[in-house]
Design a protein around this motif. Structure first.
Motif, PDB file in Angstrom:
ATOM      1  N   GLU A 514      88.934  76.264   8.313  1.00 34.30           N
ATOM      2  CA  GLU A 514      87.845  75.324   8.037  1.00 34.30           C
ATOM      3  C   GLU A 514      86.546  76.061   7.722  1.00 34.30           C
ATOM      4  OE1 GLU A 514      85.304  71.758  10.281  1.00 34.30           O
ATOM      5  OE2 GLU A 514      87.035  72.678  11.276  1.00 34.30           O
ATOM      6  N   VAL A 515      86.237  77.095   8.497  1.00 37.18           N
ATOM      7  CA  VAL A 515      84.979  77.813   8.320  1.00 37.18           C
ATOM      8  C   VAL A 515      84.986  78.604   7.006  1.00 37.18           C
ATOM      9  CG1 VAL A 515      83.489  79.608   9.289  1.00 37.18           C
ATOM     10  CG2 VAL A 515      84.532  77.921  10.799  1.00 37.18           C
ATOM     11  N   GLU A 517      86.756  77.895   4.322  1.00 34.36           N
ATOM     12  CA  GLU A 517      86.700  76.925   3.225  1.00 34.36           C
ATOM     13  C   GLU A 517      85.267  76.461   2.974  1.00 34.36           C
ATOM     14  OE1 GLU A 517      89.445  73.227   1.721  1.00 34.36           O
ATOM     15  OE2 GLU A 517      89.083  73.408   3.879  1.00 34.36           O
ATOM     16  N   LYS A 518      84.523  76.190   4.035  1.00 34.04           N
ATOM     17  CA  LYS A 518      83.128  75.767   3.884  1.00 34.04           C
ATOM     18  C   LYS A 518      82.270  76.888   3.318  1.00 34.04           C
ATOM     19  CE  LYS A 518      83.050  72.232   7.528  1.00 34.04           C
ATOM     20  NZ  LYS A 518      82.509  71.851   8.870  1.00 34.04           N
ATOM     21  N   ALA A 521      82.865  77.188  -0.387  1.00 33.81           N
ATOM     22  CA  ALA A 521      82.233  76.074  -1.097  1.00 33.81           C
ATOM     23  C   ALA A 521      80.719  76.257  -1.178  1.00 33.81           C
ATOM     24  CB  ALA A 521      82.572  74.757  -0.401  1.00 33.81           C
ATOM     25  N   ARG A 522      80.139  76.895  -0.156  1.00 35.08           N
ATOM     26  CA  ARG A 522      78.700  77.136  -0.107  1.00 35.08           C
ATOM     27  C   ARG A 522      78.285  78.136  -1.178  1.00 35.08           C
ATOM     28  NH1 ARG A 522      78.384  79.436   4.942  1.00 35.08           N
ATOM     29  NH2 ARG A 522      78.697  77.394   5.891  1.00 35.08           N
TER      30      ARG A 522
END
Length: 541
Positions: A514-515, A517-518, A521-522
């Protein structure tokens, strides 16, 4: 036109896009001249990192990575990076300044003077060229680029005294860019190789970094499907055939189920590899004795470890891509070809291997699968020497060539972060993820400043066990730990943020997908600290 401007003109004519380094006093004129000609100069915070960045750039583009360094200390600081490029066959060019020719070997204590800089460079490169006049520069660079293009890609040095950099070119500038002209092996040997392959029943293919360097991926895919031959790779060869392919076995050649499968083979087609200690499980890999072997470096045939070396070998000296394409053309005209392996038995061997490892090491395997799930197929993963990468070298699936970079040649640490920066600059549209340990990260953490300056939006997974984990593990096995080995680390989150990077810490391995992936995306430089000690991979125990 000065000597420095002559160097810049040659680099521009050769199509060089980037130069990595620091503007030491003697070498500043080269950096300035390159920038004025549109060659992008990436100023780093340590010359070792410049060599790592150039190496990574070379690996993902297939072009030459260029480093500049000042006389003495600046040049000496590139040595570890050049040693890695040499061991991993990366085309990296070091342009190093030198003190004035009239002062050489006098021992007068000239600025940055060292005892034998030429010897220093020669020890970690294929060759170091010295120039005495600006007119020598085009000829020397042409010779270097030609040797890189037509032989085994390795680092080279060009040493230029400061008076030559400042002197004027006596004749009109002339430089003919070098183009790559791949070569075929001897015709008789080729015919023998085709006959040997056509007579085989169950061939297997083993491909290394040389197959990637030559762009032989598509040829290997066609060959494996034509022959129903499973493909094994070295660590540097990972991704030459997508490891999602039914006939790909990646770097699993020493695993029990895969070893049993290989025992059924009667021929090995070996492409562009030296069979290193790490890629072969300390030379425990076992291939059939009959080989067809392709390599650009004829000397490599005699250097193979005796525990690996086949006994009946057709040796083909030439470019891997065009050699395999030639062999394919001949085999496709044959009325009969090898039966090969059943796809299901190859799939079964790989599945059994992964199920066995997953049953014993569920957290470590899940970590690799989680990372693979959230990054794109063409994402580039750079690796420092840390526990996570010892898992990744074998069990992380790689789908495209040139997307898995590790300093496996020299085994140094500090490679992961600067390599990620070099890769991102080379391929700005690709996702780039660096796997680092706390020990290796502190070798090159200052390059976060370089990444911020040049907007290199990489993601760093920083596995923090407060140790040089691999070293401690080796000593622990031998019962030699003294109790004072734990590292005194900084607050990595605060450190990363002080450079201007995004940073966060995860509490467990379950949070990583999750981290990451974020962070991707950032699309900003991000450091993710993982305060978890991974268990050693089974081949280390």
């Amino acid at each position: 036109m000065t000597g420095a401007e002559t160097i810049a003109e040659c680099l521009k004519a050769q199509g060089v896009e980037f130069v990595f380094g620091i503007r030491g006093l003697h070498i500043t004129a080269v950096a300035d001249a390159a920038k004025r000609r549109g060659v992008r100069f990436i100023e780093v915070r340590h010359e070792q990192s410049a060599a790592f960045m150039a190496d990574a750039y070379a690996r993902v583009t297939g072009k030459v990575g260029v480093v500049i360094a000042g006389t003495g200390a600046g040049t000496a600081a590139t040595m570890v990076g050049l040693q890695e490029a040499y061991c991993s066959s990366s085309p990296v060019l070091l342009i190093a300044s030198q003190i004035e020719q009239a002062h050489l070997h006098k021992g007068w204590g000239d600025l940055h003077e060292v005892k034998n800089q030429h010897g220093l460079i020669s020890n970690v490169t294929e060759a170091c060229y010295d120039v005495a006049t600006p007119s020598d520069i085009p000829h020397s660079l042409q010779a270097i680029f030609s040797r890189m293009a037509h032989g085994r890609p390795r680092p080279y040095g060009l040493e230029v005294p400061v008076d030559v950099l400042n002197a004027e070119l006596a004749a009109p500038f002339s430089y003919q860019p070098v183009t790559h002209t791949p070569t075929l092996p001897d015709a008789q040997r080729l015919a023998e190789a085709v006959e040997r392959i056509a007579r085989a029943v169950r061939p297997v293919i083993y491909a290394g970094g040389g197959a990637i360097a030559s762009g032989a991926g598509q040829a290997i895919k066609r060959l494996t499907e034509l022959l129903n031959a499973p493909v094994l790779t070295s660590i540097k060869g990972k991704g030459v055939l997508s490891e999602a392919h039914d006939l790909s076995l990646g770097n699993l050649g020493t695993e029990g189920p895969v070893r049993a499968l290989i025992e059924k083979a009667d021929l090995a087609i070996v492409v562009g590899t030296r069979f290193s200690n790490r890629s072969t499980g300390k030379w425990s890999l076992r291939l059939p004795p009959h080989w067809v072997r392709v390599d650009i470096d004829e000397l490599q045939f005699a250097k193979t470890h005796p525990g690996i070396q086949g006994s009946h070998i057709v040796e083909l000296v030439g470019d891997a891509r065009i050699t395999l394409e030639y062999i394919l053309g001949r085999l496709e005209k044959q009325s009969s070809r090898p039966q090969g392996f059943e796809g299901l038995e190859v799939i079964r061997a790989k599945k059994q291997t992964m199920e066995s490892v997953r049953a014993t090491y569920p957290a470590e395997v899940k970590l690799l699968e989680d990372i693979r799930h959230v990054i794109k197929r063409d994402a580039i993963v750079t690796n420092d020497s840390t526990m996570a990468t010892y898992w990744a070298r074998r069990y992380f699936e790689v789908y495209e060539p040139g997307t898995f970079l590790w300093a496996m040649g020299s085994g140094t640490i500090g490679f992961g972060l600067p390599a990620a920066i070099g890769a991102k600059l080379a391929k700005p549209d690709r996702q780039v993820l660096a796997l680092c340990g706390d020990g290796g990260f502190l070798f090159s953490c200052q390059e976060l400043a370089t990444a911020v300056k040049h907007r290199a939006a990489i993601v760093v997974l920083l596995f923090n066990d407060n140790a040089f984990g691999m070293v401690d593990y080796g000593q622990r096995k031998d019962g030699h730990l003294f109790g004072d080995e734990a590292l005194a680390n900084p607050d990595f989150i605060a450190l990363a943020r002080s450079f201007g990077a995004e940073a966060e810490r995860v509490d467990s391995l379950d949070q990583i997908s999750e981290v990451v992936e974020k962070a991707l995306a950032r699309n900003r430089l991000t450091v993710i600290e993982v305060p978890v000690a991974l268990r050693p991979a089974p081949d280390l125990s």
